[in-house]
Design a protein around this motif. Structure first.
Motif, mmCIF file in Angstrom:
data_model
loop_
_atom_site.group_PDB
_atom_site.id
_atom_site.type_symbol
_atom_site.label_atom_id
_atom_site.label_comp_id
_atom_site.label_asym_id
_atom_site.label_seq_id
_atom_site.Cartn_x
_atom_site.Cartn_y
_atom_site.Cartn_z
ATOM 1 N N PHE A 17 9.832 63.509 128.218
ATOM 2 C CA PHE A 17 9.681 62.111 128.612
ATOM 3 C C PHE A 17 9.048 62.063 129.998
ATOM 4 C CE2 PHE A 17 11.095 57.841 129.817
ATOM 5 C CZ PHE A 17 10.915 57.156 128.631
ATOM 6 N N PRO A 18 7.933 61.355 130.173
ATOM 7 C CA PRO A 18 7.252 61.340 131.473
ATOM 8 C C PRO A 18 8.162 60.847 132.600
ATOM 9 C CG PRO A 18 5.876 60.363 129.767
ATOM 10 C CD PRO A 18 7.232 60.560 129.163
ATOM 11 N N ALA A 19 8.239 61.603 133.672
ATOM 12 C CA ALA A 19 9.134 61.296 134.793
ATOM 13 C C ALA A 19 8.885 59.902 135.354
ATOM 14 C CB ALA A 19 8.978 62.350 135.887
ATOM 15 N N GLU A 20 7.636 59.476 135.392
ATOM 16 C CA GLU A 20 7.328 58.165 135.970
ATOM 17 C C GLU A 20 7.816 57.009 135.090
ATOM 18 O OE1 GLU A 20 3.741 59.492 133.591
ATOM 19 O OE2 GLU A 20 5.044 60.437 135.074
ATOM 20 N N GLU A 21 8.169 57.291 133.827
ATOM 21 C CA GLU A 21 8.652 56.247 132.918
ATOM 22 C C GLU A 21 10.172 56.106 132.931
ATOM 23 O OE1 GLU A 21 6.941 56.488 128.979
ATOM 24 O OE2 GLU A 21 4.980 56.978 129.805
ATOM 25 N N TRP A 22 10.887 57.066 133.540
ATOM 26 C CA TRP A 22 12.351 57.008 133.560
ATOM 27 C C TRP A 22 12.906 55.761 134.237
ATOM 28 C CZ3 TRP A 22 15.597 58.851 130.369
ATOM 29 C CH2 TRP A 22 15.418 60.099 129.765
ATOM 30 N N PRO A 23 12.393 55.365 135.418
ATOM 31 C CA PRO A 23 12.973 54.167 136.057
ATOM 32 C C PRO A 23 12.898 52.921 135.170
ATOM 33 C CG PRO A 23 11.683 55.394 137.649
ATOM 34 C CD PRO A 23 11.423 56.024 136.300
ATOM 35 N N GLU A 24 11.771 52.716 134.495
ATOM 36 C CA GLU A 24 11.650 51.562 133.600
ATOM 37 C C GLU A 24 12.581 51.694 132.396
ATOM 38 O OE1 GLU A 24 8.503 49.407 130.591
ATOM 39 O OE2 GLU A 24 7.697 50.700 132.155
ATOM 40 N N ALA A 25 12.694 52.898 131.843
ATOM 41 C CA ALA A 25 13.584 53.117 130.692
ATOM 42 C C ALA A 25 15.035 52.844 131.079
ATOM 43 C CB ALA A 25 13.420 54.540 130.171
ATOM 44 N N ALA A 31 19.581 46.497 131.433
ATOM 45 C CA ALA A 31 19.465 45.093 131.033
ATOM 46 C C ALA A 31 20.155 44.857 129.693
ATOM 47 C CB ALA A 31 17.992 44.686 130.965
ATOM 48 N N TYR A 32 19.974 45.794 128.769
ATOM 49 C CA TYR A 32 20.663 45.727 127.468
ATOM 50 C C TYR A 32 22.176 45.740 127.696
ATOM 51 C CZ TYR A 32 22.629 47.588 123.120
ATOM 52 O OH TYR A 32 23.399 47.793 122.010
ATOM 53 N N ASN A 33 22.650 46.679 128.508
ATOM 54 C CA ASN A 33 24.087 46.779 128.783
ATOM 55 C C ASN A 33 24.618 45.475 129.369
ATOM 56 O OD1 ASN A 33 23.855 49.437 127.929
ATOM 57 N ND2 ASN A 33 24.029 50.314 129.970
ATOM 58 N N ALA A 34 23.925 44.908 130.350
ATOM 59 C CA ALA A 34 24.373 43.668 130.992
ATOM 60 C C ALA A 34 24.410 42.512 129.984
ATOM 61 C CB ALA A 34 23.453 43.327 132.162
ATOM 62 N N GLN A 94 22.729 44.276 114.480
ATOM 63 C CA GLN A 94 21.783 43.587 115.376
ATOM 64 C C GLN A 94 21.826 44.174 116.785
ATOM 65 O OE1 GLN A 94 23.184 39.574 115.013
ATOM 66 N NE2 GLN A 94 21.980 39.162 113.172
ATOM 67 N N ILE A 95 23.026 44.404 117.290
ATOM 68 C CA ILE A 95 23.168 44.928 118.655
ATOM 69 C C ILE A 95 22.625 46.353 118.729
ATOM 70 C CG2 ILE A 95 24.850 45.611 120.414
ATOM 71 C CD1 ILE A 95 26.518 43.156 119.495
ATOM 72 N N ALA A 96 22.937 47.190 117.735
ATOM 73 C CA ALA A 96 22.426 48.561 117.719
ATOM 74 C C ALA A 96 20.897 48.571 117.639
ATOM 75 C CB ALA A 96 23.031 49.343 116.562
ATOM 76 N N ALA A 97 20.337 47.701 116.824
ATOM 77 C CA ALA A 97 18.875 47.642 116.674
ATOM 78 C C ALA A 97 18.194 47.102 117.927
ATOM 79 C CB ALA A 97 18.506 46.786 115.472
ATOM 80 N N ASP A 98 18.940 46.417 118.788
ATOM 81 C CA ASP A 98 18.383 45.863 120.023
ATOM 82 C C ASP A 98 18.334 46.898 121.148
ATOM 83 O OD1 ASP A 98 17.241 43.742 121.468
ATOM 84 O OD2 ASP A 98 19.180 43.141 122.291
#
Length: 120
Positions: A17-25, A31-34, A94-98
């Motif tokens: 996984f590209p290191a520069e993409e980790w912060p966005e991931a 956001a999902y958790n919140a 639904q929640i798992a698919a989100d």
């Protein structure tokens, strides 16, 4: 009804996984958790250490006997798990698919059939 949602991975997958993409991931996952904590449907979200850090604990002569794990010899291991409390199986779907990575990796969903009464 409570459900356990699990995401699997492996060290090679994380390293690819590209290191520069980790912060966005991570931000998408937070956001999902919140979102689902606010609805009361996400009771907990937990990321696990690499499988190399797992240990096996048994009892031998009344004391812990600890060895390096993991128990299963497998390429993939549980990377994260989530405890959900949903009104229906369809809502749990639904929640798992989100989940942010559900478009590329499946989320394993297990109904929880028993909970100790002391956990209420």
């Amino acid at each position: 009804m409570k459900y356990l949602a699990m995401i699997y991975g492996n060290q090679a997958k994380w390293e690819s996984f590209p290191a520069e993409e980790w912060p966005e991931a991570i931000a998408r996952q937070e956001a999902y958790n919140a979102k689902y904590r606010e609805t009361g449907e996400l009771l907990g979200a937990y990321g696990l250490a690499d499988a190399a850090a797992a240990q096996l604990v048994r009892r031998a002569e009344g004391v812990p006997a600890v060895t390096d794990g993991p128990y299963l010899e497998t390429k993939e291991y549980m990377a994260s798990f989530y405890l959900l409390d949903c009104e229906s199986l369809e809502r749990a779907h639904q929640i798992a698919a989100d989940m942010p990575f559900a478009d590329t990796d499946p989320v394993e969903l297990w109904p929880i059939l028993h909970e100790s009464p002391g956990n209420e």
